[in-house]
Each structure stands twice: as structure tokens, then as C-alpha cells.
Design an enzyme around this catalytic site. Structure first.
Site, PDB file in Angstrom:
ATOM      1  N   GLY A  86      64.050  29.755 -26.162  1.00 25.23           N
ATOM      2  CA  GLY A  86      62.786  28.946 -27.271  1.00 25.23           C
ATOM      3  C   GLY A  86      61.482  29.436 -26.368  1.00 25.23           C
ATOM      4  N   ASP A  87      60.612  29.363 -27.193  1.00 19.98           N
ATOM      5  CA  ASP A  87      58.673  28.671 -26.399  1.00 19.98           C
ATOM      6  C   ASP A  87      58.379  30.547 -25.952  1.00 19.98           C
ATOM      7  OD1 ASP A  87      59.201  26.018 -25.539  1.00 19.98           O
ATOM      8  OD2 ASP A  87      59.757  26.338 -24.318  1.00 19.98           O
ATOM      9  N   GLY A 120      58.678  22.591 -30.487  1.00 18.00           N
ATOM     10  CA  GLY A 120      57.086  22.540 -30.072  1.00 18.00           C
ATOM     11  C   GLY A 120      55.967  23.669 -30.163  1.00 18.00           C
ATOM     12  N   HIS A 121      56.562  23.949 -31.095  1.00 20.39           N
ATOM     13  CA  HIS A 121      55.131  25.599 -31.463  1.00 20.39           C
ATOM     14  C   HIS A 121      53.549  25.054 -31.551  1.00 20.39           C
ATOM     15  CE1 HIS A 121      58.842  26.944 -34.010  1.00 20.39           C
ATOM     16  NE2 HIS A 121      59.206  26.597 -32.967  1.00 20.39           N
ATOM     17  N   GLN A 127      63.716  27.353 -31.410  1.00 25.32           N
ATOM     18  CA  GLN A 127      64.741  27.898 -30.579  1.00 25.32           C
ATOM     19  C   GLN A 127      64.580  29.341 -30.237  1.00 25.32           C
ATOM     20  OE1 GLN A 127      66.057  24.888 -32.721  1.00 25.32           O
ATOM     21  NE2 GLN A 127      64.388  23.705 -31.327  1.00 25.32           N
ATOM     22  N   THR A 163      57.018  20.278 -25.942  1.00 22.57           N
ATOM     23  CA  THR A 163      58.065  18.691 -26.673  1.00 22.57           C
ATOM     24  C   THR A 163      58.251  18.014 -25.694  1.00 22.57           C
ATOM     25  OG1 THR A 163      58.907  19.724 -28.380  1.00 22.57           O
ATOM     26  CG2 THR A 163      59.544  17.775 -27.796  1.00 22.57           C
ATOM     27  N   ARG A 198      58.938  18.726 -19.693  1.00 25.26           N
ATOM     28  CA  ARG A 198      59.283  19.246 -18.441  1.00 25.26           C
ATOM     29  C   ARG A 198      59.431  20.720 -18.226  1.00 25.26           C
ATOM     30  NH1 ARG A 198      65.218  18.871 -21.210  1.00 25.26           N
ATOM     31  NH2 ARG A 198      64.647  19.906 -23.000  1.00 25.26           N
ATOM     32  N   ARG A 204      59.711  24.396 -17.444  1.00 22.81           N
ATOM     33  CA  ARG A 204      60.446  25.237 -17.439  1.00 22.81           C
ATOM     34  C   ARG A 204      60.945  25.845 -16.260  1.00 22.81           C
ATOM     35  NH1 ARG A 204      56.190  27.030 -21.926  1.00 22.81           N
ATOM     36  NH2 ARG A 204      56.801  24.947 -23.474  1.00 22.81           N
TER      37      ARG A 204
HETATM   38  P1  GDP Z   1      56.989  27.806 -29.443  1.00 22.53           P
HETATM   39  O1  GDP Z   1      58.205  27.317 -29.312  1.00 22.53           O
HETATM   40  O2  GDP Z   1      57.782  29.827 -29.152  1.00 22.53           O
HETATM   41  O3  GDP Z   1      56.041  28.049 -30.688  1.00 22.53           O
HETATM   42  O4  GDP Z   1      56.066  28.480 -28.071  1.00 22.53           O
HETATM   43  P2  GDP Z   1      55.912  27.291 -27.321  1.00 22.53           P
HETATM   44  O5  GDP Z   1      53.791  27.011 -28.027  1.00 22.53           O
HETATM   45  O6  GDP Z   1      56.791  26.036 -26.776  1.00 22.53           O
HETATM   46  O7  GDP Z   1      55.314  27.669 -25.734  1.00 22.53           O
HETATM   47  C1  GDP Z   1      54.173  29.136 -25.891  1.00 22.53           C
HETATM   48  C2  GDP Z   1      52.956  28.503 -24.804  1.00 22.53           C
HETATM   49  O8  GDP Z   1      52.355  30.006 -24.754  1.00 22.53           O
HETATM   50  C3  GDP Z   1      51.834  27.783 -25.756  1.00 22.53           C
HETATM   51  O9  GDP Z   1      51.518  27.388 -24.434  1.00 22.53           O
HETATM   52  C4  GDP Z   1      51.048  28.976 -25.734  1.00 22.53           C
HETATM   53  O10 GDP Z   1      49.872  27.966 -26.243  1.00 22.53           O
HETATM   54  C5  GDP Z   1      51.025  29.831 -24.833  1.00 22.53           C
HETATM   55  N1  GDP Z   1      50.967  30.817 -25.446  1.00 22.53           N
HETATM   56  C6  GDP Z   1      51.366  31.418 -26.476  1.00 22.53           C
HETATM   57  N2  GDP Z   1      50.792  33.443 -26.477  1.00 22.53           N
HETATM   58  C7  GDP Z   1      50.382  33.281 -25.221  1.00 22.53           C
HETATM   59  C8  GDP Z   1      49.592  34.096 -24.562  1.00 22.53           C
HETATM   60  O11 GDP Z   1      49.590  35.633 -24.958  1.00 22.53           O
HETATM   61  N3  GDP Z   1      48.968  34.599 -23.136  1.00 22.53           N
HETATM   62  C9  GDP Z   1      48.949  33.382 -22.559  1.00 22.53           C
HETATM   63  N4  GDP Z   1      48.786  32.978 -21.803  1.00 22.53           N
HETATM   64  N5  GDP Z   1      50.138  31.905 -23.296  1.00 22.53           N
HETATM   65  C10 GDP Z   1      50.233  32.081 -24.400  1.00 22.53           C
HETATM   66  P1  IMO Z   2      61.909  25.764 -29.163  1.00 23.98           P
HETATM   67  O1  IMO Z   2      61.198  25.551 -30.920  1.00 23.98           O
HETATM   68  C1  IMO Z   2      62.850  25.348 -26.223  1.00 23.98           C
HETATM   69  C2  IMO Z   2      67.010  23.123 -25.767  1.00 23.98           C
HETATM   70  C3  IMO Z   2      66.416  21.744 -25.144  1.00 23.98           C
HETATM   71  C4  IMO Z   2      68.046  21.782 -24.336  1.00 23.98           C
HETATM   72  C5  IMO Z   2      68.693  22.238 -25.189  1.00 23.98           C
HETATM   73  C6  IMO Z   2      69.123  21.549 -26.453  1.00 23.98           C
HETATM   74  O2  IMO Z   2      60.070  25.160 -29.001  1.00 23.98           O
HETATM   75  O3  IMO Z   2      61.302  26.923 -28.676  1.00 23.98           O
HETATM   76  P2  IMO Z   2      68.636  19.759 -28.302  1.00 23.98           P
HETATM   77  O4  IMO Z   2      67.816  18.874 -27.762  1.00 23.98           O
HETATM   78  O5  IMO Z   2      68.223  21.171 -29.452  1.00 23.98           O
HETATM   79  O6  IMO Z   2      69.696  19.141 -28.460  1.00 23.98           O
HETATM   80  O7  IMO Z   2      68.561  20.249 -26.701  1.00 23.98           O
HETATM   81  O8  IMO Z   2      68.081  22.851 -26.298  1.00 23.98           O
HETATM   82  N1  IMO Z   2      65.782  23.604 -26.686  1.00 23.98           N
HETATM   83  C7  IMO Z   2      64.704  24.255 -26.545  1.00 23.98           C
HETATM   84  N2  IMO Z   2      64.127  24.458 -25.549  1.00 23.98           N
HETATM   85  N3  IMO Z   2      62.141  25.458 -26.673  1.00 23.98           N
HETATM   86  C8  IMO Z   2      63.281  24.446 -28.040  1.00 23.98           C
HETATM   87  O9  IMO Z   2      62.522  25.043 -29.007  1.00 23.98           O
HETATM   88  C9  IMO Z   2      63.779  23.837 -27.909  1.00 23.98           C
HETATM   89  N4  IMO Z   2      64.687  23.146 -27.779  1.00 23.98           N
HETATM   90  C10 IMO Z   2      65.848  22.934 -27.326  1.00 23.98           C
HETATM   91  O10 IMO Z   2      65.795  21.889 -23.774  1.00 23.98           O
HETATM   92  O11 IMO Z   2      68.237  22.497 -23.213  1.00 23.98           O
HETATM   93 MG    MG Z   3      58.108  25.719 -28.304  1.00 28.41          MG
END
Ligand code: GDP
Ligand code: IMO
Ligand code: MG
Length: 424
Positions: free
Chosen positions: A11-12, A39-40, A219, A295, A298, A300
């Protein structure tokens, strides 16, 4: 043409940014799994949003935003999110919510806490595992039930009776079963009642018309319920292999499958993480990459890129192109490590073990690649990238078995290089 955006790690990876970037040409953007555990992050015209339920394509007026049957919905989160985004846009996004999508109710979050899931697995405390469990146990409440208040009340009464029988002396459950739950739900659902309908039918028709449909995964592959690092996973199918089920449409063609990969690895919550760095290097990645949950806030856990895990993910995602994000964060590392195999039981293996206990025993076998000093954030052409960065990308493409389609060098849409290699 249909495109899927899929996270290939824990994820993330930056799915929100990539989806937002690709959605400008789409007519429909579909979330197909997970719920507000996601959390996107999207930066729309300079304003930063963390989207939890609405697809990251919601910012474009021509896009229909769909929450498909595989998504679990918390109406209060959805309501807050839509209000906030509407204020920013100056208009209300067009939404279609599958009548088969399950609703997260207060007792789901309560059960997650009573069962200590946040402690055992590091869950997000959004009620995810309990709501998917109810779906499988056939005692869930679906968004379609909101369209028939008598049916909703009956199903809720049955569910509360069952809860009370299982936990006869729980004051928390007694407090919830005061009877107001159905009315409260109907009140929060009020702005969405006209948006609930046959999402599978609409997606199927859009695909048949060959519209530009974008599927946004939540995820990542390593959190997939079945093929991730069970039991330290989420409770839905997160991969391309799970997408058809999450929308209720047989997918004959999705020509473009973008696997999103962060240039290093992060994980939130519990579970084995072979390339984790619990030293200063990991600390630097967390600081430079601002690695704190969108979200839950915490910190990472951070580590090097893991090709063994990525190849495992690729088996379920079949990416036609990769989006490598946060390459800018690695600038300044003397040397970058890439995990090419694991050492397990005295032997080297390139197989990703499915059992959490085995993964916890795996030691990473690294290859070293030289780092670079240049700040990448202003670069807009692939050839501008330092040769060390290009060889790192080439090694990733070779290791995963898919070409690099996008390189992301910052959180905004402009900070991206498209290589043109993205579809079959
Ligand atoms: P998602 O859940 O896959 O949409 O990813 P998240 O939004 O949870 O986490 C990605 C984080 O990295 C966010 O804070 C974005 O703003 C940031 N981000 C995404 N692409 C880049 C990048 O290429 N460079 C940097 N420095 N930050 C990025
Ligand atoms: P995005 O879409 C990162 C992780 C939680 C936990 C496990 C199970 O932003 O990439 P849950 O609440 O789903 O039962 O938790 O999955 N987890 C994520 N980690 N990005 C996410 O979503 C996540 N959604 C759930 O931290 O380890
Ligand atoms: Mg995320």
C-alpha cells in the site's frame, strides 16, 4: 480503453497520484476494493486531499465516480469526503454506488476494537475485517438496503439480535441497539440515495462502448487477503486477479495495467518485512519521503526495494507497465540496495513464501547499485535523469518483468515523466 492502477507493495505506493494523473482522460473511475482504510493522496490544483472512499478521479467534471460492489462504505466518511471535495470544486461530483456494496456500521468498528485487531495486526480501526466477515457470513447490510427502509430495519434488527446473543452482557452493544441505528443510517445516506444503483451494469456498458474506464485499486498486492502476507493483510482482493470480482463484470480486456511501485518499500502495521531498515538509513527514508500514514498518521516502516516480493505481486497483477514513484526521495544515497533473493533455511530462493512464519525467517540477499546526488524533482524527460537513476529503473523493469511507464519525482501531477510504454 480500460486501465487498472494497482499497488504492488504493502500500500501507499502513490496510487492516488497516478490515478488522478490518468483520470483526466477518463469517463469513469472505479474503486473496486477496500474502504476507508485506504488513504490516497491527490494534489488537485495545489490543494492536497487524502481520499478514502471516493475515487481519485473525482476532481474532473466529465468523470463518473463509481464505488463498485467490492468496496465497503462508511457513510459518515463518504459524506464528509464528498462535502469537502464539493467545496473545493464548486460543484458536486457525480457518484454511482453499487447496490451490492456493504456498509460499515458502528458495531464493525466496535468489534474490531473488542477483538484487539489493531494490536494483533496493526489494522486501521475502520471496521474493515468485521464488515467483510459479515458479507461472507451473509449477515451484512448493503447499500441497496437503504432504498427500502422496512427491509433495512428488519435486517438491522436481525443483526443486532445476533450480536446481543453472542455478547449478552456488553454495555457497548446494548448502547448501539437502542433502535436509532436505522434512522441514523437513513439520515446519513440521504444525500446518496439517488446515487445507489446497478454499478456492474454501468461499468459493463462503459466497457462495451470502449470508453476510457479507469480502475483504482486500494491497498497493494502484498496486503491481498489470499495472496498477500496472511494473516497480516487486509480483508479484500487487491490485485488485478481480484478486480473482476470486485466490480461484478467479467474482464475480457484491460489493455493497460499499471503496477505502482514506490522506489523503496514501506509498510504500516504488523507483519514480516524482509528488507526493513531499522537503522539511520530507514529513518532517513521516512524523513525524506514523509512516510506517515494518510489515514492513521502512523509512521511507516521503511526499507529497500524487494524484487522477490514484486515478482510475486506481478504474478497477480500482470502489469503492462510500471509507475515508479518517489524516485526523488532516493537522491543523495551513496549506494542503493535491491533485494534479488532471500536466504531461507540455509538456501537461496527467489520464491516469495506465503506463510508469514517463513517470510519472517527470510534474510534479504542484496545487489548494490550506485546512487546519485542530483535533485530529480524538476526533471521532465527520461534522458535528463542521471545515468545511475536510469540503471536503477532498468534493473527494476527487468526484475519485475514489465517496462517503466511512468516515473514520479514529486507529489504533484506535473512531477511525472511518461515514457510511453504503458499498454500491451
Ligand atoms: P496511495 O495510498 O498509494 O495513494 O499513496 P499515499 O497517498 O498513501 O502515499 C503516497 C505519499 O507519497 C503521498 O504523501 C504522496 O503525496 C506522496 N508522493 C506520491 N508520489 C510521490 C513522488 O513521486 N515523490 C514524492 N516525494 N512524494 C510522492
Ligand atoms: P492504501 O489504499 C497501507 C494495512 C493496515 C494493516 C492491514 C490490515 O492507502 O494503500 P485493515 O484496516 O485493512 O484491516 O488493516 O492493512 N492497510 C494499509 N496499509 N495502505 C493502505 O491503503 C492500507 N489499508 C490497509 O495498516 O497493516
Ligand atoms: Mg495510502
Amino acid at each position: 480503453m480500460a486501465t487498472a492502477v494497482l499497488g504492488m507493495q504493502w500500500g501507499d505506493e502513490g496510487k492516488g497520484k497516478v490515478t488522478h494523473l490518468l483520470a483526466k482522460d477518463a469517463t469513469m473511475v472505479v474503486r473496486f476494493n477496500g474502504g476507508p482504510n485506504a488513504g490516497h493522496t491527490v494534489i488537485d490544483r495545489g490543494v492536497r486531499f487524502g481520499t478514502h472512499l471516493v475515487p481519485a478521479g473525482v476532481f474532473y467534471p466529465d468523470v463518473l465516480s463509481v464505488l463498485a460492489s467490492g468496496v465497503v462504505i462508511d457513510l459518515s466518511v463518504l459524506r464528509q469526503e464528498v462535502e469537502e471535495i464539493s467545496r473545493h470544486l464548486g460543484w458536486r461530483p457525480r457518484l454511482l454506488i453499487s447496490e451490492a456494496a456493504h456498509l460499515i456500521l458502528p458495531y464493525h468498528r466496535l468489534l474490531e476494537d473488542l477483538e484487539g485487531m489493531a494490536g494483533t495486526f496493526g489494522t486501521t480501526r475502520r471496521g474493515i475485517a468485521p464488515v467483510y466477515r459479515d458479507r461472507a457470513a451473509k449477515v451484512g447490510i448493503r447499500s441497496g438496503d437503504l432504498l427500502s427502509p422496512p427491509r433495512l430495519r428488519r435486517r438491522l434488527d436481525e443483526r443486532m439480535d445476533l450480536l446481543k446473543r453472542l455478547a449478552p452482557r456488553s454495555p457497548e452493544i446494548d448502547a448501539l441497539s437502542g433502535g436509532g441505528l436505522a434512522e441514523e443510517l437513513l439520515r446519513s445516506a440521504e444525500p446518496f440515495l439517488n446515487s445507489i444503483g446497478d454499478a456492474a451494469g454501468a461499468i459493463g456498458e462503459a466497457l462495451a462502448r470502449d470508453e476510457a474506464v479507469l480502475f483504482e485499486g486500494a491497498q497493494g498486492a502484498l496486503l491481498d487477503l489470499d495472496f498477500g502476507t496472511y494473516p497480516f493483510v487486509t480483508s479484500s482482493s487487491t490485485t488485478f486477479a481480484g478486480l473482476a470480482n470486485g466490480i461484478g463484470v467479467p474482464l475480457l480486456r484491460v489493455d493497460c495495467r499499471i503496477g505502482v511501485i514506490k522506489a523503496y518499500t514501506t509498510r504500516v502495521g504488523e507483519g514480516a518485512f524482509p528488507t526493513e531498515l531499522v537503522d539511520e538509513v530507514g529513518e532517513t527514508l521516512r524523513r525524506e519521503g514523509a512516510e506517515f500514514g494518510t489515514t492513521t498518521g502512523r509512521p511507516r516502516r521503511c526499507g529497500w526495494l524487494d524484487l522477490v516480493a514484486l515478482r510475486h505481486a506481478a504474478a497477480f497483477d500482470a502489469p503492462t507497465g510500471l509507475a515508479v514513484t518517489k524516485l526523488d526521495v532516493l537522491s543523495g544515497s551513496e549506494e542503493i540496495k535491491l533485494c534479488r533473493a532471500y536466504r531461507l533455511g540455509g538456501r537461496e530462493t527467489t520464491r516469495f513464501p506465503l506463510a508469514a512464519e517463513d517470510l519472517a525467517e527470510c534474510q534479504p540477499v542484496y545487489e548494490m547499485v550506485p546512487g546519485w546526488r542530483e535533485d530529480l524533482s524538476g526533471m521532465r524527460e527520461y534522458d535528463e535523469l542521471p545515468k545511475e537513476a536510469r540503471s536503477y529503473l532498468a534493473r527494476i523493469a527487468e526484475g519485475v518483468g514489465a517496462p517503466i511507464a511512468y516515473v514520479s519525482l514529486g507529489p504533484s501531477a506535473e512531477e511525472t515523466i511518461a515514457t510511453g510504454f504503458d499498454s500491451e
